[in-house]
Structures are given as structure tokens and as C-alpha cells.
Write an enzyme that holds these catalytic residues in place. Structure first.
Site, PDB file in Angstrom:
ATOM      1  N   PHE A   1       0.888  -1.350   0.004  1.00  0.00           N
ATOM      2  CA  PHE A   1       0.146  -0.051   0.227  1.00  0.00           C
ATOM      3  C   PHE A   1       0.951   1.025  -0.005  1.00  0.00           C
ATOM      4  CE2 PHE A   1      -2.609   3.322   2.562  1.00  0.00           C
ATOM      5  CZ  PHE A   1      -3.476   3.478   1.721  1.00  0.00           C
ATOM      6  N   GLY A   2       0.687   2.180  -0.914  1.00  0.00           N
ATOM      7  CA  GLY A   2       1.382   3.379  -1.021  1.00  0.00           C
ATOM      8  C   GLY A   2       0.280   4.729  -0.502  1.00  0.00           C
ATOM      9  N   TYR A   3       0.808   5.287   0.264  1.00  0.00           N
ATOM     10  CA  TYR A   3       0.064   6.601   0.709  1.00  0.00           C
ATOM     11  C   TYR A   3       0.722   7.807   0.651  1.00  0.00           C
ATOM     12  CZ  TYR A   3       2.752   5.924   5.031  1.00  0.00           C
ATOM     13  OH  TYR A   3       3.502   5.738   5.664  1.00  0.00           O
ATOM     14  N   GLY A   4       1.873   7.855   0.104  1.00  0.00           N
ATOM     15  CA  GLY A   4       2.836   8.875  -0.031  1.00  0.00           C
ATOM     16  C   GLY A   4       3.192   9.101  -1.626  1.00  0.00           C
ATOM     17  N   SER A   5       4.523   9.074  -1.664  1.00  0.00           N
ATOM     18  CA  SER A   5       4.994   9.318  -3.204  1.00  0.00           C
ATOM     19  C   SER A   5       4.622   7.827  -4.229  1.00  0.00           C
ATOM     20  CB  SER A   5       6.440   9.405  -3.195  1.00  0.00           C
ATOM     21  OG  SER A   5       7.237   8.038  -2.836  1.00  0.00           O
TER      22      SER A   5
ATOM     23  N   GLU B   1      13.177   3.279   2.510  1.00  0.00           N
ATOM     24  CA  GLU B   1      12.318   3.576   3.490  1.00  0.00           C
ATOM     25  C   GLU B   1      13.226   3.685   4.766  1.00  0.00           C
ATOM     26  OE1 GLU B   1      10.477   5.736   2.849  1.00  0.00           O
ATOM     27  OE2 GLU B   1       9.882   5.123   0.791  1.00  0.00           O
TER      28      GLU B   1
HETATM   29  C1  BEZ Z   1       4.453   5.829  -0.022  1.00  0.00           C
HETATM   30  O1  BEZ Z   1       3.299   5.518   0.067  1.00  0.00           O
HETATM   31  O2  BEZ Z   1       5.030   6.358  -1.000  1.00  0.00           O
HETATM   32  C2  BEZ Z   1       5.486   5.387   1.271  1.00  0.00           C
HETATM   33  C3  BEZ Z   1       5.039   6.289   2.275  1.00  0.00           C
HETATM   34  C4  BEZ Z   1       5.655   5.941   3.409  1.00  0.00           C
HETATM   35  C5  BEZ Z   1       6.763   5.096   3.475  1.00  0.00           C
HETATM   36  C6  BEZ Z   1       6.918   4.254   2.048  1.00  0.00           C
HETATM   37  C7  BEZ Z   1       6.380   4.790   1.063  1.00  0.00           C
END
Ligand code: BEZ
Length: 312
Positions: A84-88, A165
Site C-alpha cells: 500500500f502506498g499513501y505517499g509518493s 524507507e
Molecule cells: C509511500 O506511499 O510512498 C510510502 C510512504 C511511506 C513509506 C514508504 C512509502
């Protein structure tokens, strides 16, 4: 101030006066200067002598483009892994995947509460990136994208993300609900808890300090504000009508800082243009010195902006 002294910004005005005198030599004050020459000279003088007052000013604001799903030769199996991605990762996945779904996880809030020292900032000047904060609100949801990684590729992808990360994030498994179907799957995601060294936290009610930090910061992956804008754009594109107040408020505040600098840059340029319209070189040099002296005081730009805001 003596001409040899540095101003409050650590700049030496005598260098600027020298530069101005070189530029002024190109003008014949007794005839009216061609507007395009004036514009070129204004840009030249601004970038030589005043640009450094606006270290965060940058006209280009790239547009986000959510990456498209590529056809994959690898068929899905029950042993695939979902991330699951919630940032980049919402707008760009830098690893191979065979499927992608839009949806949300529950019980968390997305917050720009994590320092970035290796992607959108540096150890000396950290930026801000998102992490997930547990929420007691039964309605709390974080929207994002789940990527299906083929079983043959999952070790390689996890090793890549673990490394990417490494600054405070840990792997967790949570339940993800697909937006269209309402189906659930288990997904792996990276969360930086308040126990990690780069956790920065922040106030829920006053986002100004975080916005200012984002506006001022750049790291090896690019400007911190670009990360914020891309995430906000991608959320609007993927989940129209879903409001992420924290994200959108920060976007608005950072855009206000951009607008402030744009207004000040325009005002300084119009003052420079006015200098070039002087009736003779001596008058131009006097006006230039005045502008330089004004701009040498940090409070000048703040006052100038406050006055402009009051007049509007
Ligand atoms: C992401 O969703 O891009 C992400 C957010 C936090 C840590 C790793 C990926």
C-alpha cells in the site's frame, strides 16, 4: 551602511553597485529605451542583485502525472504480495508490479509528521514527508494505491523499499478496502511511528510551521513542495470528492508562500524598471542604492508584502 559592509543577508552591496554601473553603461538615458531591452536589463539586474533574497522562489511548478499500469507478462498467483502506498507511491511506483487498485485503509490519518533527510530534505535542513498516525475516529481513512507484486519479485521489491524507507519506517500489515468493489485484501505498508529518530510530529491546528519547512526545503529527490503538490494532485485525480483536510490545507499554505514571493519579485522588478526609466545615470544610481539599502533589511520585504496585502 558603508559600501564594504555586508548587509543582513550577508551580501556586499558594493559588488552590486559595481554590477549596476556595468549594466547602466548599456543605457542611453537621453533617448527612451526600447521596452524589450528594458525587460532584459530588468531581468539581468534582478538575477544579479536581488534573486538571492528569494532563495525558495522558483517559477516552475511541474504537473503531477499518476503513472499508468503497464501490461505484465507475469500471471497473478495467491502468493503475490500487495503493497500500500499513501505517499509518493500514490503517483509513482519505482518497482515492478502486475496490478494496482485504488482504495483505503482505516484507523489512521496521513500526516506530514516525518522528517526527510534523504529524499525531500537533507540532514542539515530536513524536509517533511507523510507517515500514518493511529486515529480514534471511527471514520478515519487514508486513501491510496495498493500494488500487486508477483511472488517472483516480492523479495527484491521489499529489499528495495526497506532500503528506500530506512529513515524510520517499519513494515506493517493492514487491511485495505478496494474503492470500487469494497473487497478487502491484506497489504504491507511502511509506517514511521513516533518512536523513530526522524519523527517530527506537529500541531493539528497550526500547520504554518510545517508549510514553511516544506516551502523552504529540497533534497536529492527534488523540492519538498513538489512532493506535497504531486500527492495532492494525485489524490484529486484518483479520488475526486474525497477531502484530505491536512493535505489540502498544507498545499494551500505552501502555495500562499509561493504567491507571496511571486508578488514581491514582481514588485522589485517594477522598481528596477522604474530605475531604468530615470532621466540620467546619476539619478538611476541613487535610486538603485536606495532600493539596495531597503532590501538589505530583512524587515523590508515583510513590510512591503504586508502593505501590498492591505492595499488589495
Ligand atoms: C509511500 O506511499 O510512498 C510510502 C510512504 C511511506 C513509506 C514508504 C512509502
Amino acid at each position: 551602511m558603508s559600501q564594504k559592509e555586508s548587509n543582513e543577508f550577508g551580501q556586499n552591496n558594493s559588488d552590486y553597485i559595481q554590477k549596476f554601473q556595468n549594466i547602466v553603461l548599456q543605457i542611453n538615458f537621453s533617448t527612451s529605451t526600447n521596452p524589450s531591452t528594458l525587460e532584459t536589463l530588468t531581468e539581468e539586474l534582478f538575477s544579479e542583485c536581488f534573486q538571492s533574497l528569494f532563495p525558495n522562489y522558483n517559477k516552475t511548478c511541474p504537473k503531477c502525472c499518476v503513472s499508468k499500469l503497464q501490461a505484465s507478462p507475469i500471471p497473478p498467483t495467491d502468493e503475490d504480495l500487495w503493497i500500500f502506498g499513501y505517499g509518493s507511491l500514490v503517483w509513482k511506483a519505482d518497482f515492478p508490479y502486475i496490478d494496482r487498485k485504488q482504495g483505503y485503509i482505516e484507523g489512521y490519518q496521513r500526516r506530514f509528521f516525518q522528517h526527510s533527510i534523504d529524499h525531500r530534505g537533507t540532514p542539515e535542513k530536513p524536509g517533511r514527508v507523510v507517515t500514518l498516525i493511529p486515529s480514534s475516529d471511527p471514520e478515519a481513512k487514508v486513501y491510496g494505491v495498493a500494488y500487486r507484486i508477483a511472488k517472483e519479485q516480492k523479495n527484491e521489491v521489499l529489499a528495495h523499499l526497506d532500503y528506500r524507507e530506512k529513515n524510520g519506517y517499519e513494515r506493517n500489515t493492514l487491511n485495505f478496502t478496494e474503492f470500487d468493489s469494497g473487497n478487502s485484501i491484506d497489504v504491507v505498508m511502511y509506517i514511521a511511528t513516533n518512536q523513530n529518530d526522524s519523527f517530527a510530529g506537529g500541531s493539528e491546528d497550526n500547520l504554518e510551521p510545517i508549510a514553511e519547512q516544506i516551502y523552504e526545503t529540497t533534497g536529492p529527490s527534488g523540492q519538498n513542495r513538489e512532493y506535497l503538490y504531486f500527492l495532492a494532485d494525485a489524490m484529486r485525480e484518483l479520488f475526486p470528492g474525497v477531502v484530505d483536510e491536512h493535505l489540502f490545507k498544507l498545499e494551500e499554505l505552501v502555495k500562499q508562500y509561493e504567491r507571496r514571493d511571486q508578488i514581491l519579485v514582481d514588485v522589485i522588478k517594477s522598481k528596477i524598471c522604474n530605475i531604468f526609466n530615470s532621466s540620467n545615470a546619476d539619478e538611476a544610481v541613487d535610486k538603485f542604492k536606495c532600493l539596495l539599502d531597503d532590501c538589505s533589511q530583512k524587515s523590508y520585504l515583510t513590510e512591503l508584502y504586508n502593505n501590498i496585502k492591505c492595499d488589495r
